[in-house]
Design an enzyme around this catalytic site. Structure first.
Site, short mmCIF file in Angstrom:
data_model
loop_
_atom_site.label_atom_id
_atom_site.label_comp_id
_atom_site.label_asym_id
_atom_site.label_seq_id
_atom_site.Cartn_x
_atom_site.Cartn_y
_atom_site.Cartn_z
N HIS A 115 42.05 46.34 26.30
CA HIS A 115 42.02 46.77 27.70
C HIS A 115 43.44 46.96 28.26
O HIS A 115 44.37 46.25 27.89
CB HIS A 115 41.30 45.67 28.49
N GLU A 159 39.61 41.71 22.48
CA GLU A 159 38.44 41.48 23.31
C GLU A 159 37.35 40.99 22.38
O GLU A 159 37.33 41.36 21.20
CB GLU A 159 37.99 42.79 23.98
N ASP A 188 39.68 37.92 25.03
CA ASP A 188 39.25 38.39 26.34
C ASP A 188 37.72 38.54 26.30
O ASP A 188 37.19 39.40 25.60
CB ASP A 188 39.94 39.73 26.64
N HIS A 191 33.48 41.02 28.99
CA HIS A 191 32.13 41.61 28.96
C HIS A 191 31.10 40.74 28.27
O HIS A 191 29.91 41.07 28.25
CB HIS A 191 32.17 42.99 28.30
N LYS A 222 32.17 40.49 36.57
CA LYS A 222 31.20 41.30 35.81
C LYS A 222 29.85 40.60 35.79
O LYS A 222 29.12 40.67 36.77
CB LYS A 222 31.79 41.61 34.44
C1 LIG Z 1 37.32 44.32 33.53
C2 LIG Z 1 38.20 43.79 32.49
C3 LIG Z 1 39.29 42.99 32.81
C4 LIG Z 1 39.69 42.74 34.23
O1 LIG Z 1 38.86 41.83 34.87
P1 LIG Z 1 38.71 41.94 36.47
O2 LIG Z 1 38.24 40.59 36.86
O3 LIG Z 1 37.74 43.04 36.71
O4 LIG Z 1 40.07 42.25 37.01
C5 LIG Z 1 40.02 42.45 31.79
N1 LIG Z 1 39.72 42.69 30.51
C6 LIG Z 1 38.69 43.48 30.15
C7 LIG Z 1 38.40 43.70 28.72
C8 LIG Z 1 37.90 44.05 31.14
O5 LIG Z 1 36.91 44.87 30.79
#
Ligand SMILES: *Cc1c(COP(=O)(O)O)cnc(C)c1O
Length: 368
Positions: A115, A159, A188, A191, A222
């Site tokens: 990301h 991720e 990360d 999702h 999310k």
């Molecule tokens: C959406 C997203 C973020 C950012 O998170 P927010 O809380 O929306 O700022 C970070 N990493 C990934 C992989 C994302 O999809």
């Protein structure tokens, strides 16, 4: 063609209303359908009787509230980690973290498709960035073998569930490589948090690898339908971040009412596991039905990408779906690599099997 914002006037479950029309939304990240949950909204309203609207400062000054600490403890408990640190958003966490933890003498090995917020954070840190081909562990191993030794600390970044491809990282292999080459591992879970795991803590929890992962990032924006994010880490790292992480130091802290609502959201993960079970089951069926009808999809999750390739065909397809009442905005470069424009359908708890059936049919009938 430049992109534009489209203001929504009203949302009701998976239905969104614009000034000119009403659509079924297949683009939101409201995976568990919690953004309008009455219990959460009530929690938020109650919190505003106790706390101010805004936090009034950064956490080191006057923006720190008891509820933030209660939330951090609850996150650490759910995630089964030593500690956790609250951030305003995942974007804040990812852009601020790296500079506080790694520098010029260090190296970061990152998946090619991470990301933008991770990429920005790593670049800001000044650490050497080495990117491996998406999900390619052979390539990562080769790069580690060649480059690891020349640096002091090494961090592998990925991720767990890729936002634009809907595919899942080989976490066990990443852990093995991290151990072999003495690296730290940053996952990360933006999702996956809320949707995967026995407790809803994410894919790392699902694969029982919590104690092998150095840092996990999760967002409340999310699946939890709210706002805010967190990072899990050791207490020592948390102390360091509180003192050095610039996105934490130089930004007004998360409003305390959001901390309250996020705390309640965590408890809903325990009491309402059917939300995540339902979305995952629907996603499986949706993918099977699309494949059966000859529509090929990427990945293996509730994020269902359909790669079209060229941007104008993707826009045309999105427009024809829109005419049928489906809101599936096209995803194009720079969000995805050139030549891989796509529709990215994200399923939420509020989608009905009837809606998914209709969309499957529309996609199968489309001529693009
Ligand atoms: C959406 C997203 C973020 C950012 O998170 P927010 O809380 O929306 O700022 C970070 N990493 C990934 C992989 C994302 O999809």
């Amino acid at each position: 063609m430049s992109r534009v914002c489209r203001p929504i006037q009203h949302r009701n479950g998976s239905t969104i209303v614009f000034q000119d029309n009403t659509y079924i939304d297949f683009s939101s990240n409201d995976y568990l359908g919690l953004s309008q949950d009455p219990v959460l909204i009530d929690t938020f309203t109650q919190a505003l009787h106790k706390y101010p609207l805004g936090s009034t400062g950064s956490r080191l000054l006057s923006g720190d509230y008891d509820i933030c600490h209660t939330l951090e403890d609850a996150i650490a408990q759910l995630m089964n980690t030593e500690d956790a640190l609250l951030f305003n958003s995942g974007y804040h966490a990812n852009t601020g973290f790296f500079r506080a933890i790694v520098g010029k003498q260090d190296v970061v090995f990152a998946d090619k498709l991470i990301h933008a917020s991770l990429l920005d954070g790593i670049i800001l840190s000044g650490a050497k960035l080495i990117r491996y081909k998406h999900q390619n562990m052979t390539h990562l191993a080769q790069l580690l073998r060649t480059h690891r030794q020349a640096f002091s600390n090494a961090l592998i970044v990925t991720e767990s569930l890729f936002s634009m491809d809907g595919d899942i990282a080989p976490l066990q292999e990443l852990v093995a490589l991290k151990n072999t080459y003495h690296c730290d591992l940053y996952i990360d879970e933006a999702h996956a948090f809320g949707l995967y795991g026995h407790q809803g803590a994410g894919l790392v929890e699902e694969e029982n690898l919590t104690h092998e992962v150095t840092y996990m990032m999760g967002t409340f924006g999310k699946a939890l339908g709210s706002y805010g994010a967190f990072l899990t880490c050791s207490s020592a790292t948390k102390k360091r971040l509180i003192n050095q992480c610039r996105s934490l130091l130089y930004s007004t802290a998360l409003p305390p009412a959001f901390a309250a609502v996020n705390l309640k959201g965590l408890s809903l993960l325990q009491t309402e596991p059917h939300r995540r079970q339902s979305v995952r089951k629907q996603a499986l069926t949706f993918r099977q039905e699309l494949t059966k009808k000859g529509v090929s999809v990427l990945g293996q999750s509730h994020i269902v990408p359909i790669v079209i390739g060229d941007t104008s065909s993707t826009i045309r397809l999105a427009n024809s779906l829109r005419a049928l009442g489906f809101w599936c905005p096209p995803i194009r470069p720079p969000s995805v690599p050139e030549g891989t424009s796509r529709l990215r359908l994200s399923l939420t708890y509020h989608h009905t099997s009837h809606q998914l059936c209709d969309l499957t049919k529309a996609l199968a009938d489309s001529t693009i």
